[in-house]
Design a protein around this motif. Structure first.
Motif, PDB file in Angstrom:
ATOM      1  N   VAL A   1       0.755  -1.114   0.235  1.00  0.00           N
ATOM      2  CA  VAL A   1      -0.103  -0.046   0.017  1.00  0.00           C
ATOM      3  C   VAL A   1       0.914   1.282   0.019  1.00  0.00           C
ATOM      4  O   VAL A   1       0.635   2.144  -0.871  1.00  0.00           O
ATOM      5  CB  VAL A   1      -0.932  -0.123   1.239  1.00  0.00           C
ATOM      6  N   MET A   2       2.144   1.209   0.921  1.00  0.00           N
ATOM      7  CA  MET A   2       2.910   2.340   0.915  1.00  0.00           C
ATOM      8  C   MET A   2       3.539   2.675  -0.572  1.00  0.00           C
ATOM      9  O   MET A   2       3.632   3.745  -0.941  1.00  0.00           O
ATOM     10  CB  MET A   2       4.080   2.027   1.965  1.00  0.00           C
ATOM     11  N   ASP A   3       3.759   1.560  -1.085  1.00  0.00           N
ATOM     12  CA  ASP A   3       4.381   1.704  -2.509  1.00  0.00           C
ATOM     13  C   ASP A   3       3.349   2.358  -3.684  1.00  0.00           C
ATOM     14  O   ASP A   3       3.787   2.755  -4.620  1.00  0.00           O
ATOM     15  CB  ASP A   3       5.250   0.594  -2.794  1.00  0.00           C
ATOM     16  N   HIS A   4       2.186   1.801  -3.530  1.00  0.00           N
ATOM     17  CA  HIS A   4       1.220   2.215  -4.602  1.00  0.00           C
ATOM     18  C   HIS A   4       0.295   2.931  -4.249  1.00  0.00           C
ATOM     19  O   HIS A   4      -0.804   3.456  -5.239  1.00  0.00           O
ATOM     20  CB  HIS A   4       0.667   0.819  -5.060  1.00  0.00           C
ATOM     21  N   MET A   5       0.062   3.520  -3.033  1.00  0.00           N
ATOM     22  CA  MET A   5      -1.259   4.393  -2.629  1.00  0.00           C
ATOM     23  C   MET A   5      -1.328   5.741  -3.583  1.00  0.00           C
ATOM     24  O   MET A   5      -2.529   6.269  -3.695  1.00  0.00           O
ATOM     25  CB  MET A   5      -1.204   4.728  -1.156  1.00  0.00           C
ATOM     26  N   LYS A   6      -0.221   6.103  -4.222  1.00  0.00           N
ATOM     27  CA  LYS A   6      -0.240   7.281  -4.968  1.00  0.00           C
ATOM     28  C   LYS A   6      -0.722   7.162  -6.435  1.00  0.00           C
ATOM     29  O   LYS A   6      -0.691   8.042  -7.254  1.00  0.00           O
ATOM     30  CB  LYS A   6       0.938   8.212  -4.915  1.00  0.00           C
ATOM     31  N   ASP A   7      -0.647   5.812  -6.883  1.00  0.00           N
ATOM     32  CA  ASP A   7      -0.895   5.493  -8.342  1.00  0.00           C
ATOM     33  C   ASP A   7      -2.014   5.915  -8.771  1.00  0.00           C
ATOM     34  O   ASP A   7      -3.115   5.679  -7.826  1.00  0.00           O
ATOM     35  CB  ASP A   7      -0.629   3.834  -8.423  1.00  0.00           C
ATOM     36  N   GLU A   8      -2.257   6.271  -9.765  1.00  0.00           N
ATOM     37  CA  GLU A   8      -3.603   6.981 -10.535  1.00  0.00           C
ATOM     38  C   GLU A   8      -4.618   5.782 -10.563  1.00  0.00           C
ATOM     39  O   GLU A   8      -5.710   6.148 -10.506  1.00  0.00           O
ATOM     40  CB  GLU A   8      -3.459   7.697 -11.851  1.00  0.00           C
ATOM     41  N   ASN A   9      -4.313   4.644 -10.721  1.00  0.00           N
ATOM     42  CA  ASN A   9      -5.006   3.601 -10.885  1.00  0.00           C
ATOM     43  C   ASN A   9      -5.644   2.775  -9.752  1.00  0.00           C
ATOM     44  O   ASN A   9      -6.106   1.965  -9.813  1.00  0.00           O
ATOM     45  CB  ASN A   9      -4.577   2.559 -12.028  1.00  0.00           C
ATOM     46  N   VAL A  10      -5.104   3.320  -8.636  1.00  0.00           N
ATOM     47  CA  VAL A  10      -5.494   2.714  -7.425  1.00  0.00           C
ATOM     48  C   VAL A  10      -6.416   3.367  -6.343  1.00  0.00           C
ATOM     49  O   VAL A  10      -6.273   4.575  -6.333  1.00  0.00           O
ATOM     50  CB  VAL A  10      -4.092   2.393  -6.426  1.00  0.00           C
ATOM     51  N   LEU A  11      -7.482   2.764  -5.889  1.00  0.00           N
ATOM     52  CA  LEU A  11      -8.209   3.248  -5.008  1.00  0.00           C
ATOM     53  C   LEU A  11      -8.216   2.538  -3.789  1.00  0.00           C
ATOM     54  O   LEU A  11      -8.524   1.199  -3.630  1.00  0.00           O
ATOM     55  CB  LEU A  11      -9.625   3.190  -5.708  1.00  0.00           C
ATOM     56  N   ILE A  12      -7.917   3.141  -2.805  1.00  0.00           N
ATOM     57  CA  ILE A  12      -7.990   2.796  -1.266  1.00  0.00           C
ATOM     58  C   ILE A  12      -9.322   3.027  -0.638  1.00  0.00           C
ATOM     59  O   ILE A  12      -9.691   4.019  -0.723  1.00  0.00           O
ATOM     60  CB  ILE A  12      -6.853   3.322  -0.382  1.00  0.00           C
ATOM     61  N   VAL A  13      -9.721   1.814  -0.110  1.00  0.00           N
ATOM     62  CA  VAL A  13     -11.128   1.776   0.382  1.00  0.00           C
ATOM     63  C   VAL A  13     -10.884   1.405   1.864  1.00  0.00           C
ATOM     64  O   VAL A  13     -10.621   0.149   1.923  1.00  0.00           O
ATOM     65  CB  VAL A  13     -12.113   0.814  -0.249  1.00  0.00           C
ATOM     66  N   ASP A  14     -11.556   2.057   2.669  1.00  0.00           N
ATOM     67  CA  ASP A  14     -11.519   1.882   4.288  1.00  0.00           C
ATOM     68  C   ASP A  14     -13.091   1.295   4.314  1.00  0.00           C
ATOM     69  O   ASP A  14     -14.151   1.944   4.568  1.00  0.00           O
ATOM     70  CB  ASP A  14     -11.620   3.105   4.990  1.00  0.00           C
ATOM     71  N   ALA A  15     -13.056  -0.201   4.665  1.00  0.00           N
ATOM     72  CA  ALA A  15     -14.283  -0.887   4.861  1.00  0.00           C
ATOM     73  C   ALA A  15     -15.059  -0.870   5.955  1.00  0.00           C
ATOM     74  O   ALA A  15     -16.090  -1.109   6.274  1.00  0.00           O
ATOM     75  CB  ALA A  15     -14.191  -2.225   4.324  1.00  0.00           C
ATOM     76  N   ARG A  16     -14.422   0.210   7.036  1.00  0.00           N
ATOM     77  CA  ARG A  16     -14.894   0.229   8.201  1.00  0.00           C
ATOM     78  C   ARG A  16     -15.885   1.339   8.345  1.00  0.00           C
ATOM     79  O   ARG A  16     -16.828   1.494   9.550  1.00  0.00           O
ATOM     80  CB  ARG A  16     -13.624   0.708   9.404  1.00  0.00           C
ATOM     81  N   GLY A  17     -16.176   1.949   7.466  1.00  0.00           N
ATOM     82  CA  GLY A  17     -17.041   3.145   7.335  1.00  0.00           C
ATOM     83  C   GLY A  17     -16.569   4.485   7.568  1.00  0.00           C
ATOM     84  O   GLY A  17     -15.418   4.644   8.256  1.00  0.00           O
ATOM     85  N   GLU A  18     -17.522   5.491   7.534  1.00  0.00           N
ATOM     86  CA  GLU A  18     -17.110   6.890   7.634  1.00  0.00           C
ATOM     87  C   GLU A  18     -16.865   7.235   9.106  1.00  0.00           C
ATOM     88  O   GLU A  18     -16.004   8.088   9.481  1.00  0.00           O
ATOM     89  CB  GLU A  18     -18.224   7.954   7.033  1.00  0.00           C
ATOM     90  N   ASP A  19     -17.658   6.585   9.780  1.00  0.00           N
ATOM     91  CA  ASP A  19     -17.312   6.956  11.513  1.00  0.00           C
ATOM     92  C   ASP A  19     -16.169   6.466  11.960  1.00  0.00           C
ATOM     93  O   ASP A  19     -15.438   7.395  12.712  1.00  0.00           O
ATOM     94  CB  ASP A  19     -18.601   6.452  12.300  1.00  0.00           C
ATOM     95  N   ALA A  20     -15.612   5.456  11.684  1.00  0.00           N
ATOM     96  CA  ALA A  20     -14.337   4.882  12.132  1.00  0.00           C
ATOM     97  C   ALA A  20     -13.397   5.748  11.565  1.00  0.00           C
ATOM     98  O   ALA A  20     -12.215   6.236  12.023  1.00  0.00           O
ATOM     99  CB  ALA A  20     -14.174   3.374  11.787  1.00  0.00           C
TER     100      ALA A  20
END
Length: 307
Positions: free
Chosen positions: A48-67
């Motif tokens: 994740v550290m290596d690829h989080m800025k890639d244009e084709n990558v979407l990081i998704v927090d599945a814990r929800g907005e409150d968390a």
């Protein structure tokens, strides 16, 4: 006499040095290296550290907005599994409640969150301290034909420990055009199909001890478990540091419980969340004929006998 004293002193010194040397050598021995879980749906925090800025990558927090308000990965959007399931269709225990949305509604829900097929989707949640939300959403995305989906071994805690940049609050959605044309049910099973061929399956209950033993913690119609269900908890998949146990350890755990890689396996929990995560792990360990019962215990206990 002096010669004898000298010999004694040398002997004592040698023995003293030997006595100290053993613990020192013991302390210097390297700790046993832990074998990491590997699989097509798993990445580690460094990835994740290596690829989080890639244009084709979407990081998704599945814990929800409150968390996510308490801390999340920089740039991550936040979702909950209910956004992509039929939870508005009646109540828990009703037929097909909480299952994968139909293709039109699923397309709309994914598109609204910007989760599209042209992105590499990397999900994370809370590992053994959560409900396997990342696995449930990933399981749905696989069924919907998404080609490049991953989840993070160790979840949010592993990302923080690795130094992945974090912020308070999730990123805004960037809506996308998403079209899901069909749901692949290779790893999906419903109540009718399970009842029709029940004896051919190894059924695995992934809930906690108190649930398996009859506790009704979440509004279930009655307590207990499916007939003959083998109890392997969702939390049994993890090490103390919330990372997954190795493939060999997990495989051995299932084999010791009487489950072979050639068996037809059905996993279930309360609402098909933890069991979706378990199904993915089983698949990656070579138990390929495995299915998640997403109606799960809510529905079964409302219409079938339990033990």
């Amino acid at each position: 006499m002096k010669k004898l004293i000298s010999i004694i002193m040398v002997t004592v010194m040698v023995l003293s040095m030997s006595a100290c040397a053993a613990p020192a050598a013991q302390e210097a021995a390297p700790a046993e290296e832990k074998t990491a879980f590997t699989g097509k749906y798993i990445v580690n925090a460094q990835y994740v550290m290596d690829h989080m800025k890639d244009e084709n990558v979407l990081i998704v927090d599945a814990r929800g907005e409150d968390a996510a308000k308490g801390g999340t990965v920089e740039g991550a959007v936040a979702v909950i599994w209910q956004q992509f399931a039929s939870v508005s269709d009646g109540a828990a225990g009703d037929p097909m409640w909480g299952t994968i949305l139909d293709t039109d509604r699923l397309s709309a829900a994914l598109g609204a969150a910007g989760i599209s097929q042209d992105k590499e989707i990397i999900l994370f949640a809370a590992a053994q301290n959560g409900w396997g939300d990342d696995g449930r959403i990933l399981w749905e995305l696989v069924a919907a034909g998404f080609p490049n989906v991953k989840m993070v071994d160790g979840g949010y805690d592993a990302l923080v420990a690795a130094g992945v940049p974090t912020v308070k609050g999730a990123a805004a959605y960037t809506p996308a055009d998403v079209t899901v044309t069909a749901i692949d049910e290779t790893h999906v099973i419903n109540t009718d199909a399970l009842v029709a061929d029940y004896d051919s399956f190894k059924v695995v209950d992934v809930r906690a001890d108190e649930e398996y033993d009859g506790g009704t913690l979440y509004g279930e119609a009655k307590g207990g478990h499916l007939p003959g269900a083998i109890h392997i908890r969702f939390t049994d998949l993890f090490n103390e540091d919330c990372t997954l146990k190795s493939n060999d350890e997990i495989s051995a755990m299932f084999e010791e419980a009487g489950i072979a890689k050639t068996d037809k396996i059905v996993t279930y929990c309360t609402a098909g969340i933890r069991s979706a995560y378990m199904q993915l792990i089983l698949e990656m360990c070579g138990f390929e004929n495995s299915m998640n019962y997403d109606e799960s215990y809510y529905r079964w206990c409302a219409c079938q006998d339990v033990e």
